[in-house]
Design a protein around this motif. Sequence first.
Motif, PDB file in Angstrom:
ATOM      1  N   PHE A 102       6.800  -5.368 -11.391  1.00  0.00           N
ATOM      2  CA  PHE A 102       7.922  -5.733 -10.511  1.00  0.00           C
ATOM      3  C   PHE A 102       7.947  -7.240 -10.247  1.00  0.00           C
ATOM      4  N   LYS A 103       8.251  -8.014 -11.285  1.00  0.00           N
ATOM      5  CA  LYS A 103       8.414  -9.461 -11.142  1.00  0.00           C
ATOM      6  C   LYS A 103       9.805  -9.847 -11.632  1.00  0.00           C
ATOM      7  N   GLY A 146       8.481  -1.763  -5.397  1.00  0.00           N
ATOM      8  CA  GLY A 146       7.424  -1.125  -6.172  1.00  0.00           C
ATOM      9  C   GLY A 146       7.713   0.354  -6.298  1.00  0.00           C
ATOM     10  N   ALA A 147       7.145   0.978  -7.322  1.00  0.00           N
ATOM     11  CA  ALA A 147       7.358   2.404  -7.538  1.00  0.00           C
ATOM     12  C   ALA A 147       6.080   3.013  -8.088  1.00  0.00           C
ATOM     13  N   PRO A 148       5.894   4.316  -7.920  1.00  0.00           N
ATOM     14  CA  PRO A 148       4.713   4.966  -8.494  1.00  0.00           C
ATOM     15  C   PRO A 148       4.667   4.741 -10.004  1.00  0.00           C
ATOM     16  N   ILE A 164      13.017   6.826   4.360  1.00  0.00           N
ATOM     17  CA  ILE A 164      13.986   5.999   3.622  1.00  0.00           C
ATOM     18  C   ILE A 164      13.443   5.668   2.232  1.00  0.00           C
ATOM     19  N   ALA A 165      12.170   5.298   2.176  1.00  0.00           N
ATOM     20  CA  ALA A 165      11.529   5.002   0.889  1.00  0.00           C
ATOM     21  C   ALA A 165      11.521   6.249   0.002  1.00  0.00           C
ATOM     22  N   LEU A 166      11.284   7.394   0.622  1.00  0.00           N
ATOM     23  CA  LEU A 166      11.270   8.645  -0.129  1.00  0.00           C
ATOM     24  C   LEU A 166      12.637   8.896  -0.781  1.00  0.00           C
ATOM     25  N   GLU A 176      15.734   9.224  -5.681  1.00  0.00           N
ATOM     26  CA  GLU A 176      16.952   8.951  -6.445  1.00  0.00           C
ATOM     27  C   GLU A 176      16.636   8.214  -7.738  1.00  0.00           C
ATOM     28  N   LEU A 177      15.697   7.275  -7.678  1.00  0.00           N
ATOM     29  CA  LEU A 177      15.299   6.538  -8.879  1.00  0.00           C
ATOM     30  C   LEU A 177      14.776   7.504  -9.944  1.00  0.00           C
ATOM     31  N   PHE A 178      13.885   8.404  -9.545  1.00  0.00           N
ATOM     32  CA  PHE A 178      13.348   9.386 -10.488  1.00  0.00           C
ATOM     33  C   PHE A 178      14.464  10.277 -11.053  1.00  0.00           C
ATOM     34  N   GLU A 179      15.390  10.678 -10.207  1.00  0.00           N
ATOM     35  CA  GLU A 179      16.469  11.554 -10.659  1.00  0.00           C
ATOM     36  C   GLU A 179      17.378  10.865 -11.671  1.00  0.00           C
TER      37      GLU A 179
END
Length: 204
Positions: free
Chosen positions: A36-37, A105-107, A170-172, A177-180
């Motif tokens: 994430f840069k 950031g994301a998993p 909110i982060a959840l 949504e990103l994963f979907e």
Amino acid sequence: MVRLIPKETKFFEMFAEMSGNLTEGARLMEQILSDFKDVEARVQKLQDIEHRGDEMTHQILVKLNQTFLTPFDREDIHRLAASMDDVLDFVHAAGERLVIYKIAGAPPEAAELAGVIVRQCEQISQAVAKLEKHDHVLDHCVEINRLENEGDRIARISIAQLFESERDPIALIKLKELFEILETATDKAEDVANVMESVVLKGA
């Protein structure tokens, strides 16, 4: 008279260019999620790739309207262009969410899912290169479908883990949504495989 007019084969070159652009976009998405840069700048580059894909789709449709004899069904040419464009649209949509939602950031599973999309796009590129001669295209279609199942599994497990571990609602919502969206991109890649399979079976 009809038999004296050769079929226009330039469509295969146009689809090859389109699949190359699609793969470039998918690889960039995987890189962004892995590191994430400079997210905004790289998502802007992703948008440029998506716009280039839109133009390529438009060029194929214009060519379709200008062509008397096509190498395979007009409907399938339209469907193949549209389905490849859909994959890139959802890859770009995932990038947009990073900027709009300010996701910092994301998993690691998000990058893993993006990697599945990259491998699907690589398979699409290889299948498109063989589409004119129908040479082992179906093998690539099978692999694209297998990868879709893998993407579905990653998304399902990752979302379940989010509900287990993420304490910020909110982060959840943002990450879910990103994963979907990424998982939908794998579905759209499967649609591309289905069109190519149809082309091969009709030409058999």
